[in-house]
Design an enzyme around this catalytic site. Sequence first.
Site, PDB file in Angstrom:
ATOM      1  N   TRP A   9       0.820  -1.219   0.000  1.00 51.15           N
ATOM      2  CA  TRP A   9       0.000   0.000   0.000  1.00 51.15           C
ATOM      3  C   TRP A   9       0.853   1.267   0.000  1.00 51.15           C
ATOM      4  O   TRP A   9       0.319   2.377  -0.057  1.00 51.15           O
ATOM      5  CB  TRP A   9      -0.946   0.000   1.221  1.00 51.15           C
ATOM      6  CG  TRP A   9      -2.078  -0.981   1.108  1.00 51.15           C
ATOM      7  CD1 TRP A   9      -2.358  -1.794   0.042  1.00 51.15           C
ATOM      8  CD2 TRP A   9      -3.088  -1.248   2.096  1.00 51.15           C
ATOM      9  NE1 TRP A   9      -3.477  -2.547   0.305  1.00 51.15           N
ATOM     10  CE2 TRP A   9      -3.952  -2.235   1.555  1.00 51.15           C
ATOM     11  CE3 TRP A   9      -3.354  -0.759   3.376  1.00 51.15           C
ATOM     12  CZ2 TRP A   9      -5.056  -2.720   2.263  1.00 51.15           C
ATOM     13  CZ3 TRP A   9      -4.451  -1.254   4.073  1.00 51.15           C
ATOM     14  CH2 TRP A   9      -5.289  -2.227   3.520  1.00 51.15           C
ATOM     15  N   HIS A  95      13.209  -1.915  -1.335  1.00 52.24           N
ATOM     16  CA  HIS A  95      12.312  -1.398  -2.371  1.00 52.24           C
ATOM     17  C   HIS A  95      12.964  -0.207  -3.064  1.00 52.24           C
ATOM     18  O   HIS A  95      13.608   0.620  -2.414  1.00 52.24           O
ATOM     19  CB  HIS A  95      10.966  -0.993  -1.751  1.00 52.24           C
ATOM     20  CG  HIS A  95       9.928  -0.735  -2.790  1.00 52.24           C
ATOM     21  ND1 HIS A  95       9.882   0.435  -3.499  1.00 52.24           N
ATOM     22  CD2 HIS A  95       8.935  -1.515  -3.274  1.00 52.24           C
ATOM     23  CE1 HIS A  95       8.888   0.369  -4.374  1.00 52.24           C
ATOM     24  NE2 HIS A  95       8.296  -0.813  -4.258  1.00 52.24           N
ATOM     25  N   GLU A 167      12.025  -6.461  -9.485  1.00 51.68           N
ATOM     26  CA  GLU A 167      11.291  -5.202  -9.538  1.00 51.68           C
ATOM     27  C   GLU A 167      12.045  -4.231 -10.450  1.00 51.68           C
ATOM     28  O   GLU A 167      12.886  -3.450  -9.992  1.00 51.68           O
ATOM     29  CB  GLU A 167      11.200  -4.630  -8.098  1.00 51.68           C
ATOM     30  CG  GLU A 167      10.299  -3.435  -7.970  1.00 51.68           C
ATOM     31  CD  GLU A 167      10.793  -2.432  -6.932  1.00 51.68           C
ATOM     32  OE1 GLU A 167      11.933  -2.541  -6.445  1.00 51.68           O
ATOM     33  OE2 GLU A 167      10.013  -1.517  -6.634  1.00 51.68           O
TER      34      GLU A 167
HETATM   35  P1  PGA Z   1       3.349  -0.669  -8.806  1.00 49.47           P
HETATM   36  O1  PGA Z   1       4.420  -0.848  -7.668  1.00 49.47           O
HETATM   37  O2  PGA Z   1       2.523  -1.930  -8.818  1.00 49.47           O
HETATM   38  O3  PGA Z   1       2.558   0.547  -8.433  1.00 49.47           O
HETATM   39  O4  PGA Z   1       4.096  -0.519 -10.083  1.00 49.47           O
HETATM   40  C1  PGA Z   1       5.226  -1.986  -7.691  1.00 49.47           C
HETATM   41  C2  PGA Z   1       6.397  -1.804  -6.785  1.00 49.47           C
HETATM   42  O5  PGA Z   1       6.511  -0.753  -6.170  1.00 49.47           O
HETATM   43  O6  PGA Z   1       7.220  -2.695  -6.674  1.00 49.47           O
END
Ligand code: PGA
Length: 251
Positions: A9, A95, A167
Amino acid sequence: MQKLIIANWKCNPTTLKVVQKMALELRKRIKKNPKIEIAVCPPFVYLSEVAKMFKGSSLRLGAQNCFWEERGAFTGEVSPLMLKNLGVKYVILGHSERIMMVGETNEMINKKVQTALRDGLFPVVCIGEDATERTEGKTFQILEQEFEQSLIMSKKIDWERVVLVYEPLWAISTSSHSLGDCTADDALTAALFLRKLVLNKAGQKAARNIKILYGGNVNAQNAEDYLLEDGIDGVLVGAASLDIKEFLAIC
Ligand code: PGA
């Protein structure tokens, strides 16, 4: 393998009332299913409320960050032990938004992974290249470097509890780059590469059991593409997880 769907979130929503509404809806609509595990990562301040609301359900709780010490004079930090004691299972570490906005380094991420593992959490470690690195063909190089620095330097890794997320920074929903979406094929290629790194470092059992997810603009339209791939064990959903209808559609 059981697929894992994690809702991140991020720094949303801004009131407890909305959190309660979202958590209640999830609690009502998500039924136990051996094929998938669903975890929600709200901001720290809402964790205990969501923990109460998820109690007795199959929904799991995650945090978006933690510190690398258990307790002490570390103003503003939240320790993995505190999270564990609150009923949190997962913690997102490394992240890209924390790397870019807070200046988190691989060394810091590494220390966090170690403490999180020691305190019984499941670290969800994000790894991925940015748009320039992608265009320069450095994807594998960056993945290997981040994997080594944020994970492998750790003294002891319980691979059963590590979750990796590919990611790619250029593909997350807030990215302003024009490289387009990361296709299921692109995501699979990266996931297979990460699995090979685990194989080389930790052997077959770890490579077979580790969960490797994809995160980057996953939504109700494309989630199935990623989730149907055998080599991708789940998804990390940012923006689309804030719309509970859409998130339920993904699940
Ligand atoms: P998003 O975020 O689904 O809004 O692209 C993914 C993430 O932050 O890893």
